[in-house]
Motif scaffolding. Structure first.
Motif, PDB file in Angstrom:
ATOM      1  N   ALA A  65       1.148   5.664  -9.768  1.00 56.99           N
ATOM      2  CA  ALA A  65       1.084   4.234 -10.107  1.00 56.99           C
ATOM      3  C   ALA A  65       1.708   3.998 -11.482  1.00 56.99           C
ATOM      4  N   LEU A  66       1.445   4.899 -12.422  1.00 61.08           N
ATOM      5  CA  LEU A  66       2.029   4.778 -13.767  1.00 61.08           C
ATOM      6  C   LEU A  66       3.554   4.799 -13.692  1.00 61.08           C
ATOM      7  N   VAL A 101      -1.724   2.183  -5.028  1.00 55.24           N
ATOM      8  CA  VAL A 101      -1.173   3.513  -4.797  1.00 55.24           C
ATOM      9  C   VAL A 101      -2.290   4.431  -4.295  1.00 55.24           C
ATOM     10  N   VAL A 102      -2.052   4.994  -3.114  1.00 54.80           N
ATOM     11  CA  VAL A 102      -3.001   5.932  -2.494  1.00 54.80           C
ATOM     12  C   VAL A 102      -2.449   7.356  -2.582  1.00 54.80           C
ATOM     13  N   LEU A 145       0.860  -1.178   0.000  1.00 52.33           N
ATOM     14  CA  LEU A 145       0.000   0.000   0.000  1.00 52.33           C
ATOM     15  C   LEU A 145       0.899   1.231   0.000  1.00 52.33           C
ATOM     16  N   LEU A 146       0.966   1.913  -1.142  1.00 49.88           N
ATOM     17  CA  LEU A 146       1.882   3.049  -1.271  1.00 49.88           C
ATOM     18  C   LEU A 146       1.123   4.331  -0.922  1.00 49.88           C
ATOM     19  N   VAL A 147       1.189   4.664   0.345  1.00 48.71           N
ATOM     20  CA  VAL A 147       0.426   5.798   0.887  1.00 48.71           C
ATOM     21  C   VAL A 147       1.299   7.047   0.976  1.00 48.71           C
ATOM     22  N   GLY A 148       2.573   6.855   1.314  1.00 46.14           N
ATOM     23  CA  GLY A 148       3.468   7.999   1.520  1.00 46.14           C
ATOM     24  C   GLY A 148       3.752   8.712   0.212  1.00 46.14           C
ATOM     25  N   THR A 205      -2.266  -0.800  -9.159  1.00 43.95           N
ATOM     26  CA  THR A 205      -3.566  -0.129  -9.214  1.00 43.95           C
ATOM     27  C   THR A 205      -3.481   1.173  -8.410  1.00 43.95           C
ATOM     28  N   ALA A 206      -4.412   2.071  -8.667  1.00 43.50           N
ATOM     29  CA  ALA A 206      -4.489   3.304  -7.872  1.00 43.50           C
ATOM     30  C   ALA A 206      -5.902   3.442  -7.317  1.00 43.50           C
ATOM     31  N   MET A 207      -6.005   4.219  -6.250  1.00 44.00           N
ATOM     32  CA  MET A 207      -7.267   4.228  -5.500  1.00 44.00           C
ATOM     33  C   MET A 207      -8.264   5.279  -5.973  1.00 44.00           C
ATOM     34  N   THR A 208      -9.401   4.793  -6.483  1.00 44.61           N
ATOM     35  CA  THR A 208     -10.572   5.651  -6.686  1.00 44.61           C
ATOM     36  C   THR A 208     -11.754   5.091  -5.896  1.00 44.61           C
TER      37      THR A 208
END
Ligand code: NAD
Ligand code: LMR
Length: 334
Positions: A142-143, A133-134, A90-93, A158-161
């Motif tokens: 994410a790209l 990716v958040v 989970l890529l939040v930072g 993936t990225a978060m929607t």
């Protein structure tokens, strides 16, 4: 349910672990809300050196929760250690926009983070890692990560929607007076930004077309769409900080559905790599209607896009293409 004896824990890496979202997210993961009540988890927390101490404090609190499913926690500022064997990342930072920073500066600063993390994932994570990716700008981060992660299939990024999706569900439920469980078939298209298109065309409310139940097209055009598009800004305005509990909850929903499957008879919204569906240029990380089963996502096919929807989709996809061109120009796509 109790943890299955002998089940190897799932390794979940969370970046930005000392931040606001991390603080809401980590206890949910450790409690089993994300991967299931029978699935032990090992957490790996990644932070920048200045925040490793604070992340260690969060880890102390997680210990103090005595979660039965929590098999261990490591805290580090080294991406290679953090992503070692990661099953879920989970890529939040990410780098927040600071005073005087232009959009290009922000893309550049985040480019440095997501190129390095893409490489570290490719070198260290499990072969079938699932990445969400958040951190904003989420789609373009994410790209960048997927272009810098040779050997990991693009479909694993993936990225978060989902937060936008959940906001749309909540607004429609409130308007029509049904519980959120009665709402199906909403799609958020495009970018996680104010250009996103929350689409009610195929949505149903207790099985009836949402447009019919709502009755008033002006509510959709003049209230629903802008409210969902601007909700992130409205939260910042009200709270003095960006959404955190709801963002964490959406991240839990996104990964849970990806791993365990979307419910029968509906879909969710996820930003995934386009295969050209609905005319979205191949390779862009765009939000689509998506179903998941067996740990794989699939874009829902065959939905009608009328002229109004087409125009809105073109705007948000145009923004994604412009972001891609900008980061490509900076050499961030390898
Ligand atoms: P925050 O500033 O409270 O926390 C971010 C944390 O990331 C900080 O502790 C920082 O030290 C850390 N960090 C920065 N660079 C890092 C790096 N290279 N490696 C590891 N950690 C790093 O922010 P927050 O409120 O937790 O939000 C995090 C991100 O999520 C922001 O970009 C925000 O805009 C975004 N967000 C996205 C959505 C969405 O729906 N996609 C919703 C809300 C917020
Ligand atoms: C949100 O949707 O709440 C955030 O992405 C808002 C923002 O711009 O940080």
């Amino acid at each position: 349910a109790s943890p299955e004896a002998g089940t190897a824990p799932t390794t979940v890496t969370v970046t930005g672990a000392a931040g606001q979202i991390g603080y809401s997210l980590l206890p949910r993961i450790a409690s089993g809300a994300m991967l299931g009540a029978d699935r032990p988890v090992r957490l790996r927390l990644l932070e920048i050196p200045a925040a490793v101490g604070a992340a260690a404090g969060v880890a102390m609190e997680l210990d103090d929760c005595a979660f039965p499913l929590l098999a261990g926690i490591d805290v580090t500022d080294d991406p290679a250690t953090a992503f070692d064997g990661a099953d879920v990342a989970l890529l939040v930072g990410s780098r927040p926009r600071g005073k005087g920073m232009e959009r290009a500066d922000l893309l550049q600063a985040n480019g440095a983070i997501f190129t390095a993390q893409g490489r570290a994932l490719a070198e260290n994570a499990a072969a079938d890692v699932k990445v969400l990716v958040v951190g904003n700008p989420a789609n373009t981060n994410a790209l960048i990560a997927l272009h810098n992660a040779p050997g990991i299939p693009a479909s694993r990024f993936t990225a978060m929607t989902r937060l936008d999706h959940n906001r749309a569900v909540a607004q429609l439920a409130r308007r029509t007076g049904v519980p959120v469980t009665g709402i199906r078939g909403i799609t958020v298209w495009g970018n996680h930004s104010a250009t996103q298109y929350p689409d009610l065309t195929a949505a149903t409310v207790d099985g009836r077309p949402a447009t019919e139940v709502v009755g008033d097209p002006a509510w959709i055009e003049e209230f629903f769409i802008p409210t969902v598009q601007q909700r992130g800004a409205a939260i910042i305005e009200a709270r003095g900080a960006s959404s955190a509990a709801s963002a964490a909850s959406a991240a839990v929903d996104h990964v849970r559905d990806w791993v365990l499957g979307t419910p029968e008879g509906t879909w969710t919204s996820m930003a995934v790599v386009s295969d050209g569906s609905y005319g979205v240029p191949e390779g862009l990380v765009s939000s689509f209607p998506v179903t998941c089963s067996g740990g794989e996502w699939r874009i829902v096919q065959g939905l009608e896009l009328d002229a109004g929807s087409r125009a809105r989709l073109d705007v948000t996809v145009g923004e994604l293409a412009a972001e891609r061109d900008a980061v490509r120009g900076m050499g961030l796509l390898g």
